[in-house]
Design a protein around this motif. Sequence first.
Motif, PDB file in Angstrom:
ATOM      1  N   GLY A  73     -82.894  -7.295 -65.149  1.00 47.97           N
ATOM      2  CA  GLY A  73     -83.383  -8.461 -64.412  1.00 47.97           C
ATOM      3  C   GLY A  73     -84.888  -8.505 -64.484  1.00 47.97           C
ATOM      4  O   GLY A  73     -85.519  -7.532 -64.927  1.00 47.97           O
ATOM      5  N   TYR A 123     -73.099  -5.508 -55.629  1.00 48.00           N
ATOM      6  CA  TYR A 123     -73.432  -6.248 -56.855  1.00 48.00           C
ATOM      7  C   TYR A 123     -72.201  -6.783 -57.598  1.00 48.00           C
ATOM      8  O   TYR A 123     -71.183  -6.089 -57.700  1.00 48.00           O
ATOM      9  CB  TYR A 123     -74.200  -5.348 -57.826  1.00 48.00           C
ATOM     10  N   ASP A 153     -76.398  -8.568 -63.903  1.00 50.47           N
ATOM     11  CA  ASP A 153     -77.603  -9.394 -64.038  1.00 50.47           C
ATOM     12  C   ASP A 153     -78.176  -9.585 -62.630  1.00 50.47           C
ATOM     13  O   ASP A 153     -77.648 -10.363 -61.829  1.00 50.47           O
ATOM     14  CB  ASP A 153     -77.216 -10.744 -64.667  1.00 50.47           C
ATOM     15  N   ASP A 155     -80.630 -11.095 -61.685  1.00 53.28           N
ATOM     16  CA  ASP A 155     -81.198 -12.421 -61.446  1.00 53.28           C
ATOM     17  C   ASP A 155     -80.128 -13.479 -61.179  1.00 53.28           C
ATOM     18  O   ASP A 155     -80.449 -14.625 -60.860  1.00 53.28           O
ATOM     19  CB  ASP A 155     -82.037 -12.867 -62.657  1.00 53.28           C
ATOM     20  N   ALA A 156     -78.852 -13.123 -61.335  1.00 49.43           N
ATOM     21  CA  ALA A 156     -77.774 -14.100 -61.105  1.00 49.43           C
ATOM     22  C   ALA A 156     -77.739 -14.478 -59.620  1.00 49.43           C
ATOM     23  O   ALA A 156     -78.016 -13.637 -58.758  1.00 49.43           O
ATOM     24  CB  ALA A 156     -76.435 -13.506 -61.544  1.00 49.43           C
ATOM     25  N   GLU A 158     -75.381 -14.853 -57.513  1.00 47.88           N
ATOM     26  CA  GLU A 158     -74.477 -14.043 -56.666  1.00 47.88           C
ATOM     27  C   GLU A 158     -75.048 -12.665 -56.352  1.00 47.88           C
ATOM     28  O   GLU A 158     -74.503 -11.949 -55.510  1.00 47.88           O
ATOM     29  CB  GLU A 158     -73.081 -13.916 -57.303  1.00 47.88           C
ATOM     30  N   ASN A 159     -76.147 -12.304 -57.006  1.00 46.20           N
ATOM     31  CA  ASN A 159     -76.778 -11.006 -56.729  1.00 46.20           C
ATOM     32  C   ASN A 159     -78.101 -11.128 -55.965  1.00 46.20           C
ATOM     33  O   ASN A 159     -78.890 -10.191 -55.895  1.00 46.20           O
ATOM     34  CB  ASN A 159     -76.985 -10.232 -58.033  1.00 46.20           C
TER      35      ASN A 159
END
Lengths: 214, 214
Positions: A73, A123, A153, A155-156, A158-159
């Motif tokens: 990320g 995560y 990831d 940077d997604a 959901e994270n």
Amino acid sequence: MARSIQHRGEEPPRTSPPTLLSSSTVETGSKWLEFKRDTLRDSSGRDFTWDYINRLTKFRETDGVGIFAKVTGKEFAEPHVLVIAQWRPPARNFVLELPAGIISPGETVEEVAVRELKEETGYAGRVVSASPELYNDQGTSTSCLNVVVAEVDADAPENAAPETEHEIGETIETLLLPIRGLRRRLDELKAEKGWGVCSRLYSLALGLQLGGGL
Amino acid sequence: MARSIQHRGEEPPRTSPPTLLSSSTVETGSKWLEFKRDTLRDSSGRDFTWDYINRLTKFRETDGVGIFAKVTGKEFAEPHVLVIAQWRPPARNFVLELPAGIISPGETVEEVAVRELKEETGYAGRVVSASPELYNDQGTSTSCLNVVVAEVDADAPENAAPETEHEIGETIETLLLPIRGLRRRLDELKAEKGWGVCSRLYSLALGLQLGGGL
């Protein structure tokens, strides 16, 4: 080519395995583990007994999944890995290990990996490869797991705010450690905190070091 | 830097571990393993029990040694590793694993490594590094081992005619496998022979692959 030391340059002979004469279960009242005793005869006619435990939560050839989750990320200059420090009653200590979980009936290895990674570390990740079933302690237990490689990831969406969900008896801290230098960092964490270390996680870190001078 | 997911950028909080309320031993008559049951209370006041085995052959903080032995010599174009296929009663099968042995009272990790490598594979080697003690299956067992890296010079006079020396109950074949491609070769041997694979050996092979594209 696999080669035998006794027969250099040839395929190894298939040594005669021992014959199982009898197998009994010692009553323990456990819901999780049964204590087994086998009597065997080796190929030269000598008898011996072998004590071990069998997991009663084994619904298929394997009973658990361990997850090597590589995290990338924009806030990470280099790839990291998710490692947990879980309080383990047999160790009476926290043990540094890969996130892992038990397989329930009907679940796939990939489903368990994604679910346990989310529950134990917060995560979301995706599985990129999975090992066959592997023995954890083949001298004393039938316990097996699959080791899965996953990608996270950071940077997604959901994270953005990882939240964990732990069960009764699970006391877990999550660490994000750089993959480079992982073996040295495990040595340091053991020395600094007095925590235990899992042999699978350490072997993986040793392989990373031997494979690439990390 | 170790970081907690819940507390990004800070040291992880030291979560309160469960309190041990009582510990009992279930009688099994085994000389090797005892069956234990702990009752614990977690930090939110919930009680739970935990069943596991304790090795009775544990004379210090660790009870075994596993050996990653790198073999070089003029007949090898690239480094190889000594892997054994040992018949394991709990698996009722041969299991591909690192040469390993149990520590006796008074022995050092290095002494056990050199002795077991010789007994199980026939090769003389020297230890170049050793891990701290590592848990084999921390959810269900107190079993620990040290993983040692050793070097074997196949051209040394003492390695001209390797001879093994196996104990009762030990049925072992020795394989010399190239370190490059080790993970793929383990997958192939499992598929071709139907053998089991040890999670520590496989994790090391996975690390070698991830670390260097091997």
